[in-house]
Design a protein around this motif. Structure first.
Motif: not given
Lengths: 133, 250
Positions: A2-9, A11-13, A15
């Motif tokens: 996946l090349k999406l920065h939604e993934l980082a967000v 993961e934050a949700l 957590t």
């Protein structure tokens, strides 16, 4: 991959949700409501499906996942003018910059009334999670 | 029963930074003490010791490390892969808000500062980073108060003149009051070989990393990484790198 920065967000949700689940010793929720701002320009369906996928993998059960979008609203500190994103033309480069860093809006949008960059983002820049047990 | 969870980015950032071998936060009470320069040179010195080093320019309203590194705007592009990938600069993994805003100004007030800072820390892909260096804007404001809550190790960059040392002491005092237990200080652009802030640092149980002499030729190397790495200033940084590594592992 996946090349999406939604993934980082996402993961934050996740957590945050896992932390509450651990604290409350629960493995299921009635509702998980995610609110994101219009400025983030997230693909809501993609974000929802990614979050659901992660929740399944972490064995967290839920009845419903909702992803809401909060509309963007700005108010100028110099002249008091209020405006939203309606009618504002943005290039793809600027849309992408704001998608990654919503505060980049100050670099590209000025008050339509007086031209100042000194304004507040009154709404539309949020990442928030409500959960119901 | 219903709960509104706190900003989900905060715990995520805390966990993300805790996975690293160390995070150094370059702070200074005043502008112009050389924080950005010291942070940049330290990133290369740590890399020379075999560490995988990340460097974030967190001076959101006035980022300038790209100028030190001689990067042009064509180099400053967003590369997306599980977040935003760094720009590789001679081995240092560099993150900067410039990739989003280009040469445009970015004035920020109040909560926008903290929001932007949290967003950058959330979306920066640190998977290949062992030690992260964060260059902060000058003075004691929201940015510093926000980042010290993430278990980072501040390095106060101070100048030896009366204004600089007075500001540095106030900043050290604030960090102590905020319960930050591991703090270091480095005296930069020094005209005197002898340290003037070492006793004060020790009185607070903080670490004095050393004195970096003023290098009047350094400004000629700005924008040229090879020139920077051949400078007297970089040699001085190499001279205190053992102290920096010891501080990282305290």
């Amino acid at each position: 991959m996946l090349k999406l920065h939604e993934l980082a967000v996402v993961e934050a949700l996740l957590t945050s949700i896992l932390s509450l689940a651990s604290e409350r010793r629960v493995k299921s929720f009635k509702k998980i409501i995610v609110s994101i701002g219009e400025l983030q320009r997230f693909d809501r369906e993609l974000l929802k499906s990614m979050l659901i996928d992660f929740l399944y993998r972490m064995n967290i059960h839920f009845e419903e996942v909702i992803v809401n979008e909060e509309p963007a609203l700005f108010q100028c500190n110099r002249c008091g003018f209020k405006w939203d994103l309606g009618g504002i033309e943005l290039s793809d480069y600027v849309k992408e910059a704001i998608h990654f860093l919503p505060e980049a809006v100050y670099s590209f949008i000025k008050c339509p009334s007086c031209g100042s960059r000194d304004y507040d983002i009154k709404s539309g820049r949020i990442v928030k999670v409500n959960v119901e047990l | 029963m219903s709960f509104v969870l706190g900003d989900p980015r905060v715990e995520y950032i805390r966990a993300k930074l805790a996975r690293l071998k160390g995070v150094l936060l370059f702070v200074g009470g005043k502008g112009g003490v050389g924080k950005s320069t010291i942070a940049t040179l330290t990133s290369f010195s740590l890399m020379s010791r075999g560490f995988e080093v990340g460097l974030i320019d967190m001076d959101l309203t006035n980022p300038s490390i790209n100028v030190i590194l001689g990067l042009n705007m064509a180099d400053m592009k967003v590369i997306e892969d599980r977040g935003v990938k760094p720009i590789n600069v001679h081995g240092v993994k560099f993150f900067s808000p410039i990739v989003f805003i280009g040469e445009n100004p970015l004035p920020l007030r109040g909560s926008s500062v903290v929001n932007a800072l949290r967003e950058l820390l959330t979306i920066s892909n640190l998977e290949d980073v062992e030690i992260l260096l964060i260059d902060m804007p000058p003075s004691i404001k929201e940015e510093v108060l926000e980042v010290i809550r993430y278990n980072v190790k501040p390095v106060v960059v101070a100048s030896q003149d009366p204004l600089g040392s007075w500001s540095a002491k106030r900043l050290l005092r604030l960090l102590k009051d905020e319960g930050v237990s591991n703090v270091a200080i480095v005296e930069n652009m020094a005209m005197k070989e002898k340290a003037i802030l070492d006793d004060y640092a020790r009185s607070l149980s903080y670490t004095h990393l050393g004195v970096i002499p003023f290098d009047q030729e350094f400004y000629k190397t700005i924008g040229d990484v090879r020139g920077i790495l051949a400078s007297k200033l970089y040699s001085s940084i190499l001279g205190i790198t053992d102290n920096i590594i010891n501080f990282l592992y305290v």
